[in-house]
Design a protein around this motif. Structure first.
Motif, mmCIF file in Angstrom:
data_model
loop_
_atom_site.group_PDB
_atom_site.id
_atom_site.type_symbol
_atom_site.label_atom_id
_atom_site.label_comp_id
_atom_site.label_asym_id
_atom_site.label_seq_id
_atom_site.Cartn_x
_atom_site.Cartn_y
_atom_site.Cartn_z
ATOM 1 N N GLY A 197 -49.729 88.050 16.206
ATOM 2 C CA GLY A 197 -50.977 88.430 15.551
ATOM 3 C C GLY A 197 -50.967 89.769 14.860
ATOM 4 O O GLY A 197 -52.026 90.268 14.445
ATOM 5 N N TYR A 198 -49.805 90.403 14.695
ATOM 6 C CA TYR A 198 -49.704 91.671 13.980
ATOM 7 C C TYR A 198 -49.421 91.431 12.493
ATOM 8 O O TYR A 198 -48.874 90.395 12.116
ATOM 9 C CB TYR A 198 -48.595 92.538 14.576
ATOM 10 C CG TYR A 198 -48.929 93.152 15.909
ATOM 11 C CD1 TYR A 198 -49.778 94.241 16.000
ATOM 12 C CD2 TYR A 198 -48.374 92.652 17.087
ATOM 13 C CE1 TYR A 198 -50.083 94.822 17.228
ATOM 14 C CE2 TYR A 198 -48.672 93.219 18.320
ATOM 15 C CZ TYR A 198 -49.530 94.304 18.387
ATOM 16 O OH TYR A 198 -49.833 94.873 19.602
ATOM 17 N N ALA A 199 -49.761 92.415 11.693
ATOM 18 C CA ALA A 199 -49.549 92.320 10.246
ATOM 19 C C ALA A 199 -48.069 92.443 9.905
ATOM 20 O O ALA A 199 -47.380 93.358 10.372
ATOM 21 C CB ALA A 199 -50.349 93.399 9.519
ATOM 22 N N GLN A 200 -47.567 91.531 9.069
ATOM 23 C CA GLN A 200 -46.156 91.522 8.710
ATOM 24 C C GLN A 200 -45.738 92.748 7.914
ATOM 25 O O GLN A 200 -44.596 93.220 8.030
ATOM 26 C CB GLN A 200 -45.844 90.266 7.882
ATOM 27 C CG GLN A 200 -45.984 88.965 8.622
ATOM 28 C CD GLN A 200 -45.694 87.781 7.708
ATOM 29 O OE1 GLN A 200 -46.069 87.771 6.528
ATOM 30 N NE2 GLN A 200 -45.035 86.770 8.238
ATOM 31 N N SER A 201 -46.633 93.271 7.092
ATOM 32 C CA SER A 201 -46.283 94.386 6.216
ATOM 33 C C SER A 201 -45.809 95.606 6.990
ATOM 34 O O SER A 201 -45.090 96.457 6.450
ATOM 35 C CB SER A 201 -47.481 94.769 5.340
ATOM 36 O OG SER A 201 -48.572 95.194 6.159
ATOM 37 N N ALA A 202 -46.183 95.699 8.256
ATOM 38 C CA ALA A 202 -45.830 96.875 9.054
ATOM 39 C C ALA A 202 -44.327 97.026 9.224
ATOM 40 O O ALA A 202 -43.817 98.155 9.272
ATOM 41 C CB ALA A 202 -46.507 96.790 10.421
ATOM 42 N N MET A 203 -43.613 95.918 9.315
ATOM 43 C CA MET A 203 -42.166 96.008 9.498
ATOM 44 C C MET A 203 -41.495 96.616 8.278
ATOM 45 O O MET A 203 -40.629 97.493 8.399
ATOM 46 C CB MET A 203 -41.570 94.638 9.818
ATOM 47 C CG MET A 203 -40.063 94.668 10.065
ATOM 48 S SD MET A 203 -39.370 93.092 10.675
ATOM 49 C CE MET A 203 -39.801 93.193 12.421
ATOM 50 N N VAL A 204 -41.902 96.196 7.119
ATOM 51 C CA VAL A 204 -41.319 96.734 5.882
ATOM 52 C C VAL A 204 -41.742 98.184 5.679
ATOM 53 O O VAL A 204 -40.929 99.043 5.327
ATOM 54 C CB VAL A 204 -41.731 95.874 4.674
ATOM 55 C CG1 VAL A 204 -41.255 96.522 3.374
ATOM 56 C CG2 VAL A 204 -41.159 94.474 4.797
ATOM 57 N N ASP A 219 -50.810 91.717 4.831
ATOM 58 C CA ASP A 219 -51.671 92.622 5.588
ATOM 59 C C ASP A 219 -52.640 91.889 6.508
ATOM 60 O O ASP A 219 -53.596 92.495 7.022
ATOM 61 C CB ASP A 219 -52.460 93.518 4.627
ATOM 62 C CG ASP A 219 -51.547 94.479 3.870
ATOM 63 O OD1 ASP A 219 -50.533 94.917 4.458
ATOM 64 O OD2 ASP A 219 -51.834 94.768 2.696
ATOM 65 N N VAL A 220 -52.407 90.605 6.703
ATOM 66 C CA VAL A 220 -53.259 89.823 7.607
ATOM 67 C C VAL A 220 -52.755 90.003 9.040
ATOM 68 O O VAL A 220 -51.602 89.699 9.336
ATOM 69 C CB VAL A 220 -53.256 88.332 7.222
ATOM 70 C CG1 VAL A 220 -54.057 87.524 8.239
ATOM 71 C CG2 VAL A 220 -53.796 88.144 5.818
ATOM 72 N N GLY A 221 -53.613 90.489 9.904
ATOM 73 C CA GLY A 221 -53.218 90.663 11.295
ATOM 74 C C GLY A 221 -53.682 91.983 11.865
ATOM 75 O O GLY A 221 -54.318 92.805 11.190
ATOM 76 N N ASP A 222 -53.348 92.224 13.102
ATOM 77 C CA ASP A 222 -53.799 93.418 13.840
ATOM 78 C C ASP A 222 -52.853 94.598 13.629
ATOM 79 O O ASP A 222 -51.735 94.461 13.143
ATOM 80 C CB ASP A 222 -53.862 93.095 15.341
ATOM 81 C CG ASP A 222 -54.818 91.973 15.657
ATOM 82 O OD1 ASP A 222 -55.761 91.762 14.875
ATOM 83 O OD2 ASP A 222 -54.608 91.304 16.700
ATOM 84 N N GLY A 223 -53.352 95.758 14.063
ATOM 85 C CA GLY A 223 -52.499 96.927 14.216
ATOM 86 C C GLY A 223 -52.378 97.846 13.034
ATOM 87 O O GLY A 223 -51.552 98.765 13.070
ATOM 88 N N LEU A 224 -53.166 97.674 11.979
ATOM 89 C CA LEU A 224 -53.028 98.504 10.781
ATOM 90 C C LEU A 224 -53.997 99.688 10.748
ATOM 91 O O LEU A 224 -54.020 100.420 9.761
ATOM 92 C CB LEU A 224 -53.218 97.650 9.522
ATOM 93 C CG LEU A 224 -52.120 96.596 9.273
ATOM 94 C CD1 LEU A 224 -52.433 95.799 8.010
ATOM 95 C CD2 LEU A 224 -50.747 97.239 9.184
ATOM 96 N N ASP A 225 -54.754 99.879 11.795
ATOM 97 C CA ASP A 225 -55.711 100.984 11.848
ATOM 98 C C ASP A 225 -54.978 102.269 12.245
ATOM 99 O O ASP A 225 -54.712 102.514 13.426
ATOM 100 C CB ASP A 225 -56.813 100.660 12.857
ATOM 101 C CG ASP A 225 -57.969 101.650 12.799
ATOM 102 O OD1 ASP A 225 -57.750 102.810 12.397
ATOM 103 O OD2 ASP A 225 -59.096 101.259 13.176
#
Length: 282
Positions: A217-224, A264-270
């Motif tokens: 459920g985390y946003a994929q963009s975070a890895m990149v 950017d769909v998902g949790d953890g981007l705050d």
């Protein structure tokens, strides 16, 4: 008459008695069990485990070996962060990811290393380590989760086990009799701290980590974004990248795997929530 016949038999067959004596003695000797050096059952079982460790180790044996490697790491190589709240926070993220991974059937242990360098690593049996320096560099929880997911990918693909087998063979410590367990533990410690993963292993861990990150459920963009941040951080190569080669190629591949409309769909981007969390934990 009987005495005469018996006397003649004794005179003509004197050689029979020594032969009979020899036959009886030989029969008695052969009837005794052979005396050999007994091998304790514990040694036999240990030898069996050692052979399995190089060929077809079970999940239970892998976890046991990981526990021994972890014990040596914690005792003499790394210093764990002392605040249990920090450990619990990282463990909660890790367990969320592990349950969504391709290998959820082993117990995972996530530990925070009190070290300002930007690094993370894993060893066999579900043991994952995250440095405090990496936690502080991350902008948000999803970025931290992307690193943990990548390390879970290494565990899921059993990369440390494969490297251990290769190293044992290359150093000539593997034989038909197996490998000493202490030797395997020492190899595992060396692999965890100083042995870089191959390009193919990194690509596989990225792919598995991205899938795990998404399913958790985390946003994929975070890895990149976190990997790109590492590359742009300074002219010197961070510790995390020195043990994880071909990072620019990995960023390009990850970008190809991510759907931009869902990145950017998902949790953890705050970012603010994460930084506040870190301040409360410091």
């Amino acid at each position: 008459m009987f005495n005469l016949l018996f006397s003649r038999f004794r005179r003509s067959h004197r050689w029979v008695y020594p032969v009979l004596s020899l036959v009886v003695a030989l029969g008695l000797w052969l009837g005794q069990p052979l005396v050999v050096r007994a091998i304790p059952w514990g040694d036999l079982i240990l030898q069996g485990i050692q052979v399995i460790q190089l060929s077809n180790i079970s999940d239970r044996q892998e976890v046991q070996l990981g526990q021994q490697i972890n014990a040596q790491l914690v005792r003499s190589q790394i210093r764990l962060h002392r605040d249990p709240r920090v450990q619990q926070y990282v463990d909660s993220i890790g367990q969320r990811l592990a349950s969504s991974s391709s290998r959820p059937n082993i117990p995972y242990t996530f530990q925070v290393v009190d070290d300002p360098s930007v690094n993370a690593f894993a060893t066999m049996g579900g043991f994952v380590y995250i440095n405090t320096g990496l936690m502080r560099l991350a902008d948000n929880e999803a970025q931290l989760a992307s690193v943990i997911g990548h390390e879970i990918g290494h565990v899921a693909a059993k990369h440390a086990l494969k490297q251990m087998k290769d190293m044992a063979l290359a150093r000539g410590v593997a034989s038909l009799a197996g490998v000493n367990r202490n030797t395997l533990v020492n190899l595992g410690v060396e692999l965890a701290l100083r042995r870089p993963n191959s390009r193919n292993d990194e690509f596989e861990a990225d792919q598995l980590g991205l899938k795990t990150l998404t399913q958790a459920g985390y946003a994929q963009s975070a890895m990149v974004s976190f990997m790109a941040k590492l590359l742009q951080r300074s002219s010197s190569v961070p510790t995390f990248l020195s043990t994880h080669p071909a990072t620019s190629d990995r960023v390009a591949r990850l970008q190809q795997m991510i759907d931009p409309s869902r990145a950017d769909v998902g949790d953890g981007l705050d970012n603010a929530a994460y930084q506040a969390r870190l301040r409360s934990l410091s």
